[in-house]
Design a protein around this motif. Structure first.
Motif, PDB file in Angstrom:
ATOM      1  N   TRP A  89       0.819  -1.217   0.000  1.00 24.11           N
ATOM      2  CA  TRP A  89       0.000   0.000   0.000  1.00 24.11           C
ATOM      3  C   TRP A  89       0.852   1.266   0.000  1.00 24.11           C
ATOM      4  CZ3 TRP A  89      -4.620  -0.148  -1.792  1.00 24.11           C
ATOM      5  CH2 TRP A  89      -5.312  -1.353  -1.741  1.00 24.11           C
ATOM      6  N   HIS A 118      -0.437  -4.104  -9.555  1.00 23.33           N
ATOM      7  CA  HIS A 118      -1.770  -4.220  -8.962  1.00 23.33           C
ATOM      8  C   HIS A 118      -2.577  -5.373  -9.551  1.00 23.33           C
ATOM      9  CE1 HIS A 118      -2.341  -1.871 -12.557  1.00 23.33           C
ATOM     10  NE2 HIS A 118      -3.644  -1.904 -12.441  1.00 23.33           N
ATOM     11  N   ILE A 131     -12.037   0.045  -3.952  1.00 25.82           N
ATOM     12  CA  ILE A 131     -11.023  -0.542  -3.057  1.00 25.82           C
ATOM     13  C   ILE A 131     -11.650  -0.970  -1.726  1.00 25.82           C
ATOM     14  CG2 ILE A 131      -8.918  -0.029  -1.740  1.00 25.82           C
ATOM     15  CD1 ILE A 131      -8.061   1.751  -4.137  1.00 25.82           C
ATOM     16  N   ILE A 189     -10.254  -4.520  -5.871  1.00 26.80           N
ATOM     17  CA  ILE A 189      -9.156  -3.682  -5.369  1.00 26.80           C
ATOM     18  C   ILE A 189      -8.249  -3.285  -6.536  1.00 26.80           C
ATOM     19  CG2 ILE A 189      -7.117  -3.636  -3.882  1.00 26.80           C
ATOM     20  CD1 ILE A 189      -8.573  -5.625  -2.023  1.00 26.80           C
ATOM     21  N   GLY A 227      -9.911  -0.599  -8.659  1.00 27.41           N
ATOM     22  CA  GLY A 227      -9.828   0.719  -8.025  1.00 27.41           C
ATOM     23  C   GLY A 227      -8.451   1.328  -8.193  1.00 27.41           C
ATOM     24  N   LEU A 228      -7.407   0.502  -7.975  1.00 25.00           N
ATOM     25  CA  LEU A 228      -6.042   1.014  -8.143  1.00 25.00           C
ATOM     26  C   LEU A 228      -5.791   1.414  -9.597  1.00 25.00           C
ATOM     27  CD1 LEU A 228      -3.902  -1.315  -5.872  1.00 25.00           C
ATOM     28  CD2 LEU A 228      -3.993   1.174  -5.785  1.00 25.00           C
TER      29      LEU A 228
END
Lengths: 49, 398
Positions: free
Chosen positions: B11, B163, B200, B250, B253-254
């Motif tokens: 992260w 990612h 996310i 996730i 979203g990234l």
């Protein structure tokens, strides 16, 4: 493997109402994640947190 | 290699790269490629980053030479076939699950400097992280469809995106290559961020809360998955959805924050009324990969060769080939081969049945629509649960 696809509901500019509701939802989810991590860590430890 | 996104290092670097990508303009793919290698080095170690860079450079070099020789009338077939054969061989080696074969373990461990074990680890990483599928999509896009060849740095960003490294989704090379030419999005930046954070947080709830609670509820506090009944399989099915869809969300979203094309992987699959519809909503990026690289080209080739009179046969064979590939993608085993075969036949039968039913006038009436909306998802869930149960031991084997 077909030519038809389900419509993407997230396209287009969001209305103020939708922005407000999604913001609220995000805040709720963050709160839930933080509280679960704080008071019920077992599952998070298990998941690798 | 860490198997969880719940890693603070991940992260931290993700946040750093998002900040930098917000500032950089063009070419986005090259910037992303360079930063991405840095991320891999920080997150997974310099060896992984070096291996990713070497693999990307090697593939880029082969494609560059193959493309130079390319002429519309005489496609450089030998390099194309060589690249395809190499990628299929890499993929096959991993899917044979040799790294788990106990009889081979002493052989790998006995190699000087444990080269064998390292090599297996690399092959495992290449396949497990969908790198081979992306490499194939890139090679097919550049050599067969004429998509532009990105530079080696940008190629590393496409093949090893941090990612999407652990479990996909499989982004399309054509979309990645087009990211440099795409103008600024009309969507307000604030909305992009909100959508990304929404994705996310939903993904984290799916993956780290719902799926984990479900696993503990269904399989006990130890969390060890065992399937002894169809009910166990149904729990496992739902668990797999929340785990995989959470991870994919996730990544999505990234991808939004990075401005790098990241495909959607799940879209409410349990609401599907037919199996065909289910697979347009479940692991969508794999379905599209198969459609792009196997189903469509094969069907087109067969129809051109046999003529439209045999279009139905061409359709069946293409469906069969696509589903055998999906089956073997899970693992090279007889059980998964039979799964692919059974699924293609079932889907074809379902399509025939639907075509007949839709011709009847009563099928458009409200009550028929209602019955379809209520019982369709039940039929899909029950059919898939039983099918998966029949290969459950193969499914849960590491």
């Amino acid at each position: 493997m077909t030519n038809h696809e389900p419509p993407d509901p997230s396209r287009g500019e969001w209305s103020t109402r939708k922005v407000f509701l999604v913001t609220l939802l995000v805040m709720f989810k963050v709160l839930a994640l933080v509280l679960l991590a704080r008071f019920d860590a077992t599952q998070f430890v298990y998941a690798g947190f | 290699m860490p198997e969880s996104l719940a890693d603070l290092k991940f992260w931290l670097v993700a946040l750093a790269i998002v900040v930098v990508m917000t500032v950089v303009r063009t070419p986005r793919t090259a910037w992303f490629g360079a930063l991405n290698l840095g991320v891999l080095g920080f997150w997974l170690g310099w060896r992984v980053a070096a291996a990713a860079a070497a693999f990307s450079l090697a593939l880029w070099t082969v494609l560059w030479f193959a493309r130079r020789r390319r002429h519309p009338a005489q496609l450089a077939r030998s390099p194309t076939i060589a690249v395809a054969a190499l990628l299929v061989a890499l993929f096959s080696l991993h899917k044979l699950n040799l790294e788990y074969a106990s009889w081979l373990r002493p052989v790998w461990d006995a190699t000087p400097g444990r080269v064998g074990a390292t090599l297996l680890g690399l092959i495992g990483a290449l396949s497990f992280s969908y790198v081979v599928l992306r490499a194939y999509d890139m090679a097919a896009g550049v050599l067969l469809s004429g998509t532009k060849l990105l530079g080696p740095l940008a190629a590393a960003g496409y093949l090893f995106p941090f990612h999407m490294l652990l479990s996909g989704p499989i982004s399309a090379y054509r979309e990645h290559a087009a990211a440099d030419d795409a103008g600024p999005t009309s969507e307000p930046r604030r909305q992009v961020w909100l959508r990304a954070v929404n994705d996310i947080t939903t993904g984290m709830l799916y993956k780290y809360v719902i799926s984990e609670y479900m696993r503990i509820f269904a399989f006990g506090a130890s969390g060890a998955i065992c399937v002894e009944s169809v009910l166990d399989m149904s729990y496992l099915f739902v668990y797999i959805f929340f785990d995989f869809a959470g991870y994919s969300r996730i990544a999505l979203g990234l991808g939004r924050l990075l401005g790098i094309p990241t495909p959607e992987n799940f879209r409410a699959p349990f609401s599907a009324k037919t199996l065909t519809e289910f697979f347009t909503r479940w692991h969508m990026s794999l379905g599209k990969f198969i459609q792009r690289n196997i189903y469509n080209p094969l069907q087109l080739h067969l129809v051109r060769r046999w003529g439209v009179k045999r279009a139905v046969l061409a359709g069946i064979l293409s469906l069969l080939a696509g589903w055998l590939a999906v089956g073997l993608w899970h693992r090279f085993s007889l059980a998964f081969l039979c799964y692919g075969l059974a699924m293609s036949l079932w889907l074809w039968a379902e399509k025939m049945m639907r075509d007949r039913l839709l011709r009847r006038p009563w099928s458009r009436r409200p009550w028929a629509q209602w019955v379809s909306a209520v019982f369709g998802p039940v039929y899909v869930f029950a059919t898939l649960t039983v099918m998966l149960y029949s290969i459950s031991q193969e499914l849960i084997r590491p």
